[in-house]
Design a protein around this motif. Sequence first.
Motif, PDB file in Angstrom:
ATOM      1  N   GLY A 191     -25.648  -3.506  -6.806  1.00 18.26           N
ATOM      2  CA  GLY A 191     -24.387  -3.072  -7.379  1.00 18.26           C
ATOM      3  C   GLY A 191     -23.279  -3.014  -6.342  1.00 18.26           C
ATOM      4  O   GLY A 191     -23.525  -2.978  -5.132  1.00 18.26           O
ATOM      5  N   ILE A 192     -22.051  -3.016  -6.838  1.00 20.12           N
ATOM      6  CA  ILE A 192     -20.883  -2.945  -5.964  1.00 20.12           C
ATOM      7  C   ILE A 192     -19.872  -1.961  -6.539  1.00 20.12           C
ATOM      8  O   ILE A 192     -19.938  -1.586  -7.711  1.00 20.12           O
ATOM      9  N   ASN A 193     -18.930  -1.576  -5.692  1.00 21.41           N
ATOM     10  CA  ASN A 193     -17.837  -0.700  -6.062  1.00 21.41           C
ATOM     11  C   ASN A 193     -16.536  -1.480  -5.861  1.00 21.41           C
ATOM     12  O   ASN A 193     -16.351  -2.108  -4.825  1.00 21.41           O
ATOM     13  N   VAL A 198     -20.019  -1.461  -1.143  1.00 23.05           N
ATOM     14  CA  VAL A 198     -21.400  -1.249  -1.583  1.00 23.05           C
ATOM     15  C   VAL A 198     -21.468  -0.066  -2.545  1.00 23.05           C
ATOM     16  O   VAL A 198     -20.513   0.696  -2.671  1.00 23.05           O
ATOM     17  N   ASP A 199     -22.592   0.083  -3.208  1.00 23.99           N
ATOM     18  CA  ASP A 199     -22.747   1.191  -4.153  1.00 23.99           C
ATOM     19  C   ASP A 199     -23.653   2.291  -3.596  1.00 23.99           C
ATOM     20  O   ASP A 199     -24.244   3.054  -4.350  1.00 23.99           O
ATOM     21  N   LEU A 216     -17.642   0.216 -10.983  1.00 28.07           N
ATOM     22  CA  LEU A 216     -18.873  -0.275 -10.380  1.00 28.07           C
ATOM     23  C   LEU A 216     -19.407  -1.407 -11.227  1.00 28.07           C
ATOM     24  O   LEU A 216     -19.194  -1.443 -12.452  1.00 28.07           O
ATOM     25  N   ALA A 217     -20.074  -2.347 -10.570  1.00 27.30           N
ATOM     26  CA  ALA A 217     -20.555  -3.524 -11.275  1.00 27.30           C
ATOM     27  C   ALA A 217     -21.811  -4.035 -10.603  1.00 27.30           C
ATOM     28  O   ALA A 217     -22.082  -3.752  -9.439  1.00 27.30           O
ATOM     29  N   GLU A 239     -24.053  -8.013   0.372  1.00 32.34           N
ATOM     30  CA  GLU A 239     -23.882  -9.419   0.032  1.00 32.34           C
ATOM     31  C   GLU A 239     -23.154  -9.575  -1.300  1.00 32.34           C
ATOM     32  O   GLU A 239     -22.274 -10.432  -1.448  1.00 32.34           O
ATOM     33  N   GLU A 240     -23.528  -8.741  -2.277  1.00 28.36           N
ATOM     34  CA  GLU A 240     -22.868  -8.814  -3.578  1.00 28.36           C
ATOM     35  C   GLU A 240     -21.398  -8.417  -3.479  1.00 28.36           C
ATOM     36  O   GLU A 240     -20.536  -8.980  -4.166  1.00 28.36           O
ATOM     37  N   ALA A 241     -21.090  -7.432  -2.628  1.00 27.17           N
ATOM     38  CA  ALA A 241     -19.691  -7.029  -2.436  1.00 27.17           C
ATOM     39  C   ALA A 241     -18.875  -8.169  -1.839  1.00 27.17           C
ATOM     40  O   ALA A 241     -17.715  -8.390  -2.221  1.00 27.17           O
TER      41      ALA A 241
END
Length: 363
Positions: A308-310, A322-323, A174-175, A344-346
Amino acid sequence: MVAPQAPGRPLAHWGAASPRPVLAITVGEPAGIGPEIAIRAAWALREQANCVLLGDAAFLAMTASYIDPAIRLSALSTQALRNGGLPHFGADRLAVVDVPLAAHVVPGRLDPENGLAVLATLDLAIEGCGCGWFDAIVTAPLQKSTINDAGIAFSGHTEYLAEKTGTPKVVMMLAGAPAHDQPYLRVALATTHLPLKDVPGALTRDNLTQVLDILHADLRDKFGIAAPVILVTGLNPHAGENGYLGREEIDVITPVLEAARSRGIDARGPYPADTLFQPKYLKDADCVLAMYHDQGLPVLKHATFGRGINVTLGLPLIRTSVDHGTALDLAAEGLGLADCGSMEEAIRAAMHMVAARRQATSE
């Protein structure tokens, strides 16, 4: 930790000389927030990425019309995709590959009749990466119970993707950035969804070695980080305190790290987990490897939730997500309430990883 825009070497910008990456966006559980956040995020980033939605075309068109009448979707059948590939679409619309649902969708209410269709979008995304239609997969949240209730044993995206691609070992990472002007925090896991009592037994030298090898390789090849620095936690309080609080650090973790360094992997530790997540330690690192789920992820999710993202590491394809979950209760309240920031981050992370891979293969 270094920001994704500058992970160790400059990356190509998307423009006329570098076509937009083609991303398969699986819209997830139709009764949850997945369809909404997939449409909104894909539309917001349509200039940077060619986001292809995989889901029921009629349902997505109706959803899009309620979100914003300006959103334009163009649908094609799965058979048309297989026969002729993906047609060119400009940034004025989103492509949708139609994967019809079996039952009418009631927001917030699960229906096992739609479980197979949800799974079919994943199958199509995997197929499309193999055929070269898509550069990466971005997944909206799905409901595991719906697929299981449909009669298919399913434990999650990660395990399913590993099985379908014939990947023997994958790593969950995760980030996210705590704020828009701050660098990414990346946390990978040596073990994932295990009861706490089973974690020590799962931390074998062989398992931890495989995790480190995958983490190092993907940070380098998929994130474009030339020489990744990995900080590794201990398992026990105070990293075992020289064996007084447990011997896993002495018997397993330290020997694995020493062997990894001899292979050129910059893996440091083991560090006490309760003091490792400080800027003075993280500022020169690219990733933290935690020993179990609730050791590393509470810190990351506290700092980055909603952004955050996975990422699934070790796969032959790029997959981000997504997280968060399906948020059925929020979906039941109506459109416009869900935050699409994580989606969006993913998408941005998938774009970055595609760029890093393109640059690596061109060198």
